[in-house]
Write an enzyme that holds these catalytic residues in place. Sequence first.
Site, PDB file in Angstrom:
ATOM      1  N   GLY A  34       8.150  20.697  63.900  1.00 24.77           N
ATOM      2  CA  GLY A  34       8.080  22.039  62.910  1.00 24.77           C
ATOM      3  C   GLY A  34       7.037  22.715  63.100  1.00 24.77           C
ATOM      4  N   ASN A  35       6.627  22.828  64.310  1.00 28.47           N
ATOM      5  CA  ASN A  35       5.600  23.753  65.010  1.00 28.47           C
ATOM      6  C   ASN A  35       6.192  25.321  64.671  1.00 28.47           C
ATOM      7  OD1 ASN A  35       3.995  25.493  66.301  1.00 28.47           O
ATOM      8  ND2 ASN A  35       2.742  23.602  67.026  1.00 28.47           N
ATOM      9  N   ASP A  65       7.763  17.743  75.281  1.00 27.04           N
ATOM     10  CA  ASP A  65       6.706  16.731  75.509  1.00 27.04           C
ATOM     11  C   ASP A  65       5.683  17.373  76.264  1.00 27.04           C
ATOM     12  OD1 ASP A  65       5.531  14.366  74.095  1.00 27.04           O
ATOM     13  OD2 ASP A  65       5.540  13.522  76.208  1.00 27.04           O
ATOM     14  N   GLY A 112      -6.055  21.468  70.880  1.00 30.92           N
ATOM     15  CA  GLY A 112      -6.177  20.169  71.904  1.00 30.92           C
ATOM     16  C   GLY A 112      -7.269  20.368  73.361  1.00 30.92           C
ATOM     17  N   TYR A 113      -6.975  20.259  74.183  1.00 26.69           N
ATOM     18  CA  TYR A 113      -7.846  20.301  75.257  1.00 26.69           C
ATOM     19  C   TYR A 113      -8.265  21.535  75.907  1.00 26.69           C
ATOM     20  CZ  TYR A 113      -6.718  15.229  75.670  1.00 26.69           C
ATOM     21  OH  TYR A 113      -6.470  14.035  75.125  1.00 26.69           O
ATOM     22  N   ARG A 121       4.138  25.454  79.043  1.00 20.45           N
ATOM     23  CA  ARG A 121       5.360  25.408  78.235  1.00 20.45           C
ATOM     24  C   ARG A 121       6.138  26.824  78.652  1.00 20.45           C
ATOM     25  NH1 ARG A 121       3.625  24.993  73.193  1.00 20.45           N
ATOM     26  NH2 ARG A 121       3.823  23.013  73.242  1.00 20.45           N
TER      27      ARG A 121
END
EC number: 3.6.1.66
Length: 205
Positions: free
Chosen positions: A10-11, A72, A156-157, A184
């Site tokens: 849903g991003n 993923d 995140g990181y 990505r």
Amino acid sequence: MMKKIILASGNQHKLKEIQSILKDFEFELVTMADAGFGDEEIIEDGDTFEANSLIKAKAVYEKLGLASLADDSGLSVDFLGGAPGVYSARYSGEPKSDQRNNEKLLAALKDVPLDQRTARFVTVITLMFENGDTLVARGEVEGRIGFEPSGSNGFGYDPLFEVPALGKTFAELTEDQKNAMSHRGNALIVLKQMIREYYESTSNK
């Protein structure tokens, strides 16, 4: 005719990034929510990025009967034997927390020298066509884990992931700079070439 592909996410940021890289193809990319998937949770219980990416793509494909695309992603740290890996988002447990994940990672690498803090971000993207044919593309970006968070962009990181060539963390880069070298983005470039080759091979049959 434009081919509809359902993104197993849903991003909206992810949707835009994928759309911009795959714009050469006649794809209409829509999120699973907009396609009417509902709020059913997809259980990602694979032990590799490839497995989880396929689980998500397959779940959307089987429920909606349309082509689907899923990714993923995660962080793989060499000193930790590839951890947190597929558990990156929930490394510090539930509910997921970027801050706690980063704190746990720094604790796990306490006193580890810089030359042993090598790591990479990994993304695996699975595209499942309406006929069930499947393409799988992997993208990586190499870096290392810093000793403290730096920068306020990204998520995140990103504040810990340093790109040695730039001397900056992902969180210190602009969105455009990060997208130009991101895992990505790299996976999507690989996927783009795979789609071209797929269409060429199927049109020659």
